[in-house]
Design a protein around this motif. Structure first.
Motif, mmCIF file in Angstrom:
data_model
loop_
_atom_site.group_PDB
_atom_site.id
_atom_site.type_symbol
_atom_site.label_atom_id
_atom_site.label_comp_id
_atom_site.label_asym_id
_atom_site.label_seq_id
_atom_site.Cartn_x
_atom_site.Cartn_y
_atom_site.Cartn_z
ATOM 1 N N ARG A 1 20.994 -34.091 86.791
ATOM 2 C CA ARG A 1 20.236 -34.815 85.652
ATOM 3 C C ARG A 1 20.327 -33.384 84.458
ATOM 4 N NH1 ARG A 1 17.978 -36.916 90.234
ATOM 5 N NH2 ARG A 1 16.327 -35.734 89.969
ATOM 6 N N ILE A 2 19.729 -32.474 84.834
ATOM 7 C CA ILE A 2 19.646 -31.525 84.022
ATOM 8 C C ILE A 2 20.970 -31.159 83.516
ATOM 9 C CG2 ILE A 2 18.785 -28.796 83.940
ATOM 10 C CD1 ILE A 2 16.961 -29.250 85.738
ATOM 11 N N ALA A 3 22.079 -30.945 83.572
ATOM 12 C CA ALA A 3 23.345 -30.845 83.322
ATOM 13 C C ALA A 3 23.414 -32.075 82.147
ATOM 14 C CB ALA A 3 24.554 -31.202 84.269
ATOM 15 N N GLY A 4 23.375 -33.224 82.510
ATOM 16 C CA GLY A 4 23.383 -34.328 82.002
ATOM 17 C C GLY A 4 21.852 -34.383 80.346
ATOM 18 N N GLN A 5 20.908 -33.514 80.586
ATOM 19 C CA GLN A 5 20.254 -33.734 79.966
ATOM 20 C C GLN A 5 21.205 -32.592 78.459
ATOM 21 O OE1 GLN A 5 16.636 -32.196 82.193
ATOM 22 N NE2 GLN A 5 15.698 -33.873 80.889
ATOM 23 N N ILE A 6 21.198 -31.332 78.883
ATOM 24 C CA ILE A 6 22.144 -30.428 78.203
ATOM 25 C C ILE A 6 23.127 -30.742 77.992
ATOM 26 C CG2 ILE A 6 23.528 -28.151 78.423
ATOM 27 C CD1 ILE A 6 20.409 -27.909 79.339
ATOM 28 N N ASN A 7 23.627 -32.148 78.016
ATOM 29 C CA ASN A 7 24.774 -32.844 77.380
ATOM 30 C C ASN A 7 23.994 -33.471 76.388
ATOM 31 O OD1 ASN A 7 26.715 -30.722 78.975
ATOM 32 N ND2 ASN A 7 27.082 -32.695 80.391
ATOM 33 N N GLY A 8 23.049 -34.201 76.651
ATOM 34 C CA GLY A 8 22.347 -34.575 75.966
ATOM 35 C C GLY A 8 22.100 -33.888 73.968
ATOM 36 N N ILE A 9 21.429 -32.616 75.118
ATOM 37 C CA ILE A 9 20.703 -31.711 73.443
ATOM 38 C C ILE A 9 21.686 -31.233 73.159
ATOM 39 C CG2 ILE A 9 20.060 -30.218 73.402
ATOM 40 C CD1 ILE A 9 18.087 -30.062 75.853
ATOM 41 N N GLU A 10 23.351 -30.885 73.415
ATOM 42 C CA GLU A 10 24.142 -30.460 72.563
ATOM 43 C C GLU A 10 24.238 -31.843 72.319
ATOM 44 O OE1 GLU A 10 29.322 -28.947 73.022
ATOM 45 O OE2 GLU A 10 27.781 -30.224 74.586
ATOM 46 N N LYS A 11 24.631 -32.818 72.058
ATOM 47 C CA LYS A 11 25.038 -34.188 71.514
ATOM 48 C C LYS A 11 23.729 -34.423 70.422
ATOM 49 C CE LYS A 11 26.761 -38.147 71.168
ATOM 50 N NZ LYS A 11 27.149 -38.566 69.585
ATOM 51 N N MET A 12 22.606 -34.236 70.679
ATOM 52 C CA MET A 12 21.442 -34.698 69.479
ATOM 53 C C MET A 12 22.078 -33.519 68.191
ATOM 54 S SD MET A 12 18.518 -35.067 71.549
ATOM 55 C CE MET A 12 17.332 -35.247 70.525
ATOM 56 N N VAL A 13 22.314 -32.238 68.638
ATOM 57 C CA VAL A 13 22.469 -31.289 67.446
ATOM 58 C C VAL A 13 23.478 -31.114 66.628
ATOM 59 C CG1 VAL A 13 22.659 -28.346 67.882
ATOM 60 C CG2 VAL A 13 21.236 -29.620 69.211
ATOM 61 N N GLU A 14 24.484 -32.529 67.185
ATOM 62 C CA GLU A 14 26.147 -32.117 66.877
ATOM 63 C C GLU A 14 25.088 -33.243 65.687
ATOM 64 O OE1 GLU A 14 28.474 -33.647 69.822
ATOM 65 O OE2 GLU A 14 28.764 -30.875 70.475
ATOM 66 N N ASP A 15 24.553 -34.279 66.631
ATOM 67 C CA ASP A 15 24.900 -35.572 65.489
ATOM 68 C C ASP A 15 22.943 -35.140 64.182
ATOM 69 O OD1 ASP A 15 26.496 -36.531 66.552
ATOM 70 O OD2 ASP A 15 24.566 -37.564 68.216
ATOM 71 N N ARG A 16 22.943 -33.693 64.139
ATOM 72 C CA ARG A 16 21.809 -33.293 63.826
ATOM 73 C C ARG A 16 20.545 -34.338 63.313
ATOM 74 N NH1 ARG A 16 24.540 -30.967 58.026
ATOM 75 N NH2 ARG A 16 26.225 -30.213 58.826
ATOM 76 N N ARG A 17 19.965 -34.617 65.038
ATOM 77 C CA ARG A 17 19.395 -35.597 65.353
ATOM 78 C C ARG A 17 17.415 -34.300 64.705
ATOM 79 N NH1 ARG A 17 19.029 -38.572 69.652
ATOM 80 N NH2 ARG A 17 16.787 -39.291 69.519
ATOM 81 N N TYR A 18 16.655 -35.251 65.436
ATOM 82 C CA TYR A 18 15.544 -34.650 64.183
ATOM 83 C C TYR A 18 14.912 -33.331 64.861
ATOM 84 C CZ TYR A 18 10.369 -34.808 62.774
ATOM 85 O OH TYR A 18 8.703 -34.365 62.373
ATOM 86 N N CYS A 19 14.451 -31.983 64.651
ATOM 87 C CA CYS A 19 14.471 -31.034 64.684
ATOM 88 C C CYS A 19 13.241 -31.204 66.113
ATOM 89 C CB CYS A 19 14.190 -29.902 64.006
ATOM 90 S SG CYS A 19 15.710 -29.623 63.014
ATOM 91 N N VAL A 20 12.101 -32.385 66.418
ATOM 92 C CA VAL A 20 11.097 -31.922 66.741
ATOM 93 C C VAL A 20 11.934 -32.578 68.440
ATOM 94 C CG1 VAL A 20 8.924 -33.121 67.657
ATOM 95 C CG2 VAL A 20 9.078 -31.601 65.369
ATOM 96 N N ASP A 21 12.436 -33.579 68.034
ATOM 97 C CA ASP A 21 12.306 -34.697 69.007
ATOM 98 C C ASP A 21 13.302 -33.647 70.228
ATOM 99 O OD1 ASP A 21 11.541 -36.593 68.300
ATOM 100 O OD2 ASP A 21 12.927 -37.800 67.408
#
Length: 89
Positions: free
Chosen positions: A16-36
Protein backbone atom coordinates in the motif's frame (compact mmCIF):
# COMPACT_ATOMS: atom_id res chain seq x y z
CA UNK A 1 11.76 -12.10 14.63
CA UNK A 2 8.48 -11.58 12.78
CA UNK A 3 5.96 -14.37 12.85
CA UNK A 4 4.16 -15.39 9.66
CA UNK A 5 1.07 -13.24 10.31
CA UNK A 6 3.16 -10.16 11.14
CA UNK A 7 5.18 -10.69 7.98
CA UNK A 8 2.02 -10.93 5.84
CA UNK A 9 0.62 -7.80 7.51
CA UNK A 10 3.83 -5.85 6.91
CA UNK A 11 4.09 -6.97 3.29
CA UNK A 12 0.51 -5.82 2.66
CA UNK A 13 1.21 -2.48 4.32
CA UNK A 14 4.40 -2.02 2.29
CA UNK A 15 2.52 -2.70 -0.95
CA UNK A 16 0.00 0.00 0.00
CA UNK A 17 2.85 2.39 0.84
CA UNK A 18 4.47 1.65 -2.52
CA UNK A 19 1.15 2.56 -4.13
CA UNK A 20 1.09 5.80 -2.15
CA UNK A 21 4.63 6.63 -3.30
CA UNK A 22 3.69 5.96 -6.91
CA UNK A 23 0.67 8.22 -6.44
CA UNK A 24 2.89 10.98 -5.05
CA UNK A 25 5.20 10.66 -8.04
CA UNK A 26 2.18 11.05 -10.36
CA UNK A 27 1.00 14.06 -8.37
CA UNK A 28 4.39 15.71 -8.92
CA UNK A 29 4.35 14.85 -12.63
CA UNK A 30 0.83 16.28 -12.92
CA UNK A 31 1.91 19.41 -11.03
CA UNK A 32 -0.81 18.93 -8.48
CA UNK A 33 -1.40 21.45 -5.72
CA UNK A 34 1.62 21.43 -3.37
CA UNK A 35 -0.40 21.11 -0.17
CA UNK A 36 -2.22 18.04 -1.50
CA UNK A 37 1.10 16.46 -2.44
CA UNK A 38 2.58 17.25 0.97
CA UNK A 39 -0.43 15.70 2.69
CA UNK A 40 0.11 12.49 0.73
CA UNK A 41 3.79 12.50 1.68
CA UNK A 42 2.86 12.87 5.36
CA UNK A 43 0.38 10.00 5.03
CA UNK A 44 3.04 7.76 3.47
CA UNK A 45 5.54 8.67 6.20
CA UNK A 46 2.96 7.88 8.86
CA UNK A 47 2.20 4.52 7.26
CA UNK A 48 5.91 3.70 7.13
CA UNK A 49 6.28 4.67 10.79
CA UNK A 50 3.47 2.25 11.64
CA UNK A 51 5.36 -0.55 9.87
CA UNK A 52 8.47 0.34 11.86
CA UNK A 53 6.49 0.22 15.11
CA UNK A 54 5.13 -3.24 14.30
CA UNK A 55 8.66 -4.48 13.63
CA UNK A 56 9.95 -2.78 16.77
CA UNK A 57 7.25 -4.38 18.89
CA UNK A 58 8.01 -7.82 17.45
CA UNK A 59 11.73 -7.31 18.04
CA UNK A 60 11.13 -6.26 21.63
CA UNK A 61 8.83 -9.18 22.39
CA UNK A 62 11.15 -11.75 20.85
CA UNK A 63 14.79 -10.74 20.48
CA UNK A 64 15.01 -8.39 23.47
CA UNK A 65 13.17 -10.79 25.78
CA UNK A 66 15.46 -13.63 24.68
CA UNK A 67 18.54 -11.49 25.26
CA UNK A 68 17.35 -10.61 28.76
CA UNK A 69 16.71 -14.27 29.53
CA UNK A 70 20.25 -15.04 28.34
CA UNK A 71 21.73 -12.33 30.61
CA UNK A 72 22.55 -10.03 27.69
CA UNK A 73 20.32 -7.27 29.03
CA UNK A 74 22.77 -4.37 28.79
CA UNK A 75 23.77 -4.96 25.17
CA UNK A 76 20.16 -5.61 24.14
CA UNK A 77 18.86 -2.45 25.81
CA UNK A 78 21.69 -0.40 24.28
CA UNK A 79 20.87 -1.73 20.83
CA UNK A 80 17.17 -1.01 21.35
CA UNK A 81 17.88 2.52 22.56
CA UNK A 82 20.18 3.16 19.59
CA UNK A 83 17.43 2.09 17.20
CA UNK A 84 14.81 4.19 19.01
CA UNK A 85 17.12 7.19 18.93
CA UNK A 86 17.53 6.89 15.17
CA UNK A 87 13.81 6.25 14.71
CA UNK A 88 12.94 9.41 16.63
CA UNK A 89 14.97 11.66 14.32
Amino acid sequence: MLNEQEQKNIKARLRRIAGQINGIEKMVEDRRYCVDTLQQIMAARSALNQVALIILESHTKSCVVTAIQENRTEESVKELMDVLSKFAK
